[in-house]
Write an enzyme that holds these catalytic residues in place. Sequence first.
Site, PDB file in Angstrom:
ATOM      1  N   SER A 188      53.952  -3.464 -20.471  1.00 12.62           N
ATOM      2  CA  SER A 188      54.888  -3.405 -21.603  1.00 12.62           C
ATOM      3  C   SER A 188      54.853  -4.681 -22.446  1.00 12.62           C
ATOM      4  O   SER A 188      54.676  -5.778 -21.908  1.00 12.62           O
ATOM      5  CB  SER A 188      56.315  -3.210 -21.061  1.00 12.62           C
ATOM      6  OG  SER A 188      57.272  -3.441 -22.067  1.00 12.62           O
ATOM      7  N   TYR A 247      54.879  -2.855 -29.063  1.00  8.69           N
ATOM      8  CA  TYR A 247      55.906  -2.655 -30.084  1.00  8.69           C
ATOM      9  C   TYR A 247      55.488  -3.526 -31.252  1.00  8.69           C
ATOM     10  O   TYR A 247      55.243  -4.730 -31.069  1.00  8.69           O
ATOM     11  CB  TYR A 247      57.280  -3.110 -29.581  1.00  8.69           C
ATOM     12  CG  TYR A 247      57.891  -2.200 -28.539  1.00  8.69           C
ATOM     13  CD1 TYR A 247      58.025  -0.831 -28.780  1.00  8.69           C
ATOM     14  CD2 TYR A 247      58.371  -2.707 -27.339  1.00  8.69           C
ATOM     15  CE1 TYR A 247      58.602   0.006 -27.826  1.00  8.69           C
ATOM     16  CE2 TYR A 247      58.955  -1.879 -26.387  1.00  8.69           C
ATOM     17  CZ  TYR A 247      59.064  -0.529 -26.639  1.00  8.69           C
ATOM     18  OH  TYR A 247      59.638   0.288 -25.692  1.00  8.69           O
ATOM     19  N   THR A 301      53.632   2.389 -29.042  1.00 15.08           N
ATOM     20  CA  THR A 301      54.832   3.210 -28.850  1.00 15.08           C
ATOM     21  C   THR A 301      55.493   3.469 -30.195  1.00 15.08           C
ATOM     22  O   THR A 301      55.820   2.537 -30.930  1.00 15.08           O
ATOM     23  CB  THR A 301      55.807   2.502 -27.883  1.00 15.08           C
ATOM     24  OG1 THR A 301      55.146   2.351 -26.626  1.00 15.08           O
ATOM     25  CG2 THR A 301      57.077   3.312 -27.679  1.00 15.08           C
ATOM     26  N   LYS A 347      51.843   6.648 -28.201  1.00 11.79           N
ATOM     27  CA  LYS A 347      52.806   7.128 -27.188  1.00 11.79           C
ATOM     28  C   LYS A 347      54.142   7.476 -27.831  1.00 11.79           C
ATOM     29  O   LYS A 347      54.719   6.649 -28.554  1.00 11.79           O
ATOM     30  CB  LYS A 347      53.021   6.026 -26.146  1.00 11.79           C
ATOM     31  CG  LYS A 347      54.129   6.322 -25.140  1.00 11.79           C
ATOM     32  CD  LYS A 347      54.156   5.272 -24.028  1.00 11.79           C
ATOM     33  CE  LYS A 347      55.248   5.539 -23.017  1.00 11.79           C
ATOM     34  NZ  LYS A 347      56.555   5.039 -23.451  1.00 11.79           N
ATOM     35  N   HIS A 364      60.151   8.942 -24.064  1.00  8.14           N
ATOM     36  CA  HIS A 364      60.561   7.627 -23.579  1.00  8.14           C
ATOM     37  C   HIS A 364      61.466   7.764 -22.342  1.00  8.14           C
ATOM     38  O   HIS A 364      62.402   6.993 -22.133  1.00  8.14           O
ATOM     39  CB  HIS A 364      61.293   6.872 -24.696  1.00  8.14           C
ATOM     40  CG  HIS A 364      61.040   5.385 -24.714  1.00  8.14           C
ATOM     41  ND1 HIS A 364      60.226   4.759 -25.632  1.00  8.14           N
ATOM     42  CD2 HIS A 364      61.510   4.380 -23.932  1.00  8.14           C
ATOM     43  CE1 HIS A 364      60.221   3.461 -25.413  1.00  8.14           C
ATOM     44  NE2 HIS A 364      60.986   3.208 -24.381  1.00  8.14           N
ATOM     45  N   ASP A 392      54.323  12.038 -20.139  1.00  8.55           N
ATOM     46  CA  ASP A 392      55.216  11.417 -19.154  1.00  8.55           C
ATOM     47  C   ASP A 392      56.631  11.942 -19.328  1.00  8.55           C
ATOM     48  O   ASP A 392      56.948  12.622 -20.291  1.00  8.55           O
ATOM     49  CB  ASP A 392      55.143   9.886 -19.185  1.00  8.55           C
ATOM     50  CG  ASP A 392      55.814   9.248 -20.399  1.00  8.55           C
ATOM     51  OD1 ASP A 392      56.627   9.892 -21.074  1.00  8.55           O
ATOM     52  OD2 ASP A 392      55.508   8.068 -20.666  1.00  8.55           O
TER      53      ASP A 392
HETATM   54  C1  LIG Z   1      63.320   0.925 -17.276  1.00  9.84           C
HETATM   55  C2  LIG Z   1      62.389   1.487 -18.302  1.00  9.84           C
HETATM   56  C3  LIG Z   1      61.812   0.631 -19.218  1.00  9.84           C
HETATM   57  C4  LIG Z   1      60.914   1.140 -20.158  1.00  9.84           C
HETATM   58  N1  LIG Z   1      60.302   0.270 -21.007  1.00  9.84           N
HETATM   59  C5  LIG Z   1      59.373   0.755 -21.861  1.00  9.84           C
HETATM   60  C6  LIG Z   1      58.641  -0.131 -22.687  1.00  9.84           C
HETATM   61  O1  LIG Z   1      58.829  -1.349 -22.634  1.00  9.84           O
HETATM   62  N2  LIG Z   1      57.734   0.401 -23.530  1.00  9.84           N
HETATM   63  C7  LIG Z   1      57.494   1.754 -23.605  1.00  9.84           C
HETATM   64  O2  LIG Z   1      56.657   2.199 -24.393  1.00  9.84           O
HETATM   65  N3  LIG Z   1      58.165   2.610 -22.814  1.00  9.84           N
HETATM   66  C8  LIG Z   1      59.079   2.150 -21.952  1.00  9.84           C
HETATM   67  N4  LIG Z   1      59.728   3.019 -21.126  1.00  9.84           N
HETATM   68  C9  LIG Z   1      59.367   4.459 -21.135  1.00  9.84           C
HETATM   69  C10 LIG Z   1      58.246   4.748 -20.137  1.00  9.84           C
HETATM   70  O3  LIG Z   1      57.033   4.214 -20.579  1.00  9.84           O
HETATM   71  C11 LIG Z   1      58.038   6.250 -19.913  1.00  9.84           C
HETATM   72  O4  LIG Z   1      57.900   6.887 -21.160  1.00  9.84           O
HETATM   73  C12 LIG Z   1      59.147   6.919 -19.126  1.00  9.84           C
HETATM   74  O5  LIG Z   1      59.729   6.046 -18.190  1.00  9.84           O
HETATM   75  C13 LIG Z   1      58.600   8.141 -18.397  1.00  9.84           C
HETATM   76  O6  LIG Z   1      59.603   8.821 -17.760  1.00  9.84           O
HETATM   77  P1  LIG Z   1      59.928   8.684 -16.178  1.00  9.84           P
HETATM   78  O7  LIG Z   1      60.630   7.393 -16.015  1.00  9.84           O
HETATM   79  O8  LIG Z   1      60.819   9.863 -15.967  1.00  9.84           O
HETATM   80  O9  LIG Z   1      58.636   8.778 -15.410  1.00  9.84           O
HETATM   81  C14 LIG Z   1      60.632   2.536 -20.193  1.00  9.84           C
HETATM   82  C15 LIG Z   1      61.231   3.383 -19.258  1.00  9.84           C
HETATM   83  C16 LIG Z   1      62.089   2.868 -18.312  1.00  9.84           C
HETATM   84  C17 LIG Z   1      62.695   3.813 -17.299  1.00  9.84           C
END
Ligand SMILES: Cc1cc2nc3c(=O)[nH]c(=O)nc-3n(C[C@H](O)[C@H](O)[C@H](O)COP(=O)(O)O)c2cc1C
Length: 359
Positions: A104, A128, A154, A231, A255, A286
């Site tokens: 990230s 980002y 993203t 994404k 997300h 995802d």
């Molecule tokens: C705690 C947390 C932090 C996240 N931080 C980011 C991030 O920094 N950048 C991003 O593109 N997605 C972020 N996401 C989204 C994840 O990349 C992903 O799309 C999502 O967690 C998938 O769903 P799942 O948690 O049910 O597997 C984050 C998700 C969570 C749960």
Amino acid sequence: VIDLATLEDRAAETLHPHALDYYRGGSGDESALADNVAAWTALRLRPHVLRDVSSVSTATTVLATPVRAPVLVAPTAYHLLAHPDGESGTARGAAEAGSVMVLSTFTTQPVEDVARAGDGAPLWFQLYVNKDRGWTAELVARVRAAGCTALVLTVDLPVLGLRLRDERNGFALPPGLARVHVPPASAYDDDLGASPGSALRAHVNRDVDASMTEDVIGWLADVGGLPVVVKGVLRGDDAVRCVEAGAAALVVSNHGGRQLDGAVATARALPEVVDAVDGRVEVYVDGGVRGGSDVVRALALGARAVLVGRPVVYGLAAGGWAGVRDVLDAYAEDTARALALCGAASVDDVTADLLAREP
Ligand SMILES: Cc1cc2nc3c(=O)[nH]c(=O)nc-3n(C[C@H](O)[C@H](O)[C@H](O)COP(=O)(O)O)c2cc1C
């Protein structure tokens, strides 16, 4: 055997309540978060029998990179908040499991350290785009020099979703922890003083470029010289715009239910995107993928691979780098089991007709 269903409970025992809320939560009424899981479950499988599955392989490739199973590490922020191993631990765990980690932008450890911990394993960097394009270009050059081989742009976060758990508890990084790859003025939450609500929201809404359009894809490909994976796409028309603008692959994602309250579940959005893309680029998905049957469901709908967010963070919280490895191993083993039980000896044997038609 790691029980993916109870992993969250194990992580909950070690995490600070505010960190757990941040990891676990979604936006608004959290219906998108719940619906992601429910939409996979609603897809019922029609397994073949009497096929030779004495040897099953989960191996595949993503952007020509070999992986042990079609299960990648989704980008998630703040791994030092989960465990002292931090993002480096996640990279080591992913490497040992033969997966690809997406790091990230909101990493709490520098990309060079994370790449070193992965010891040559494939590492992609999630981006980002900052309002300061010069800053973004420098960051892209830096992650490339560190060895990252793809950028994951993203696009579902022009503003931060309203995450009520974080607003209520005033979620902020504890003193000493920082977003190490954002401009210095935004690295620490303690510079916000008495700002109410989530400090992350204040920073993101100030820094992230909400004006960007699909033109950013070509710009990034030019300045980075790396494939750009987009994404956060949930519609066929947007998917086509991204492909025409130069995307190398797409991730169907909401997300993890953390952005638009009421967004469509990714299992329901995936077929539309796969259709629109028509084989021109790889499509990943995802959100709520919680075991091997979900992986097979995603492949049957036309995804090349899935990404997993929260379970990896819970593995890190519960067991550091080895916990990440164990979670990813559990996904790979469960995928092998689901393939065998579907009469599929490899991911190439997964076809759309493994899914029952919805009533
Ligand atoms: C705690 C947390 C932090 C996240 N931080 C980011 C991030 O920094 N950048 C991003 O593109 N997605 C972020 N996401 C989204 C994840 O990349 C992903 O799309 C999502 O967690 C998938 O769903 P799942 O948690 O049910 O597997 C984050 C998700 C969570 C749960």
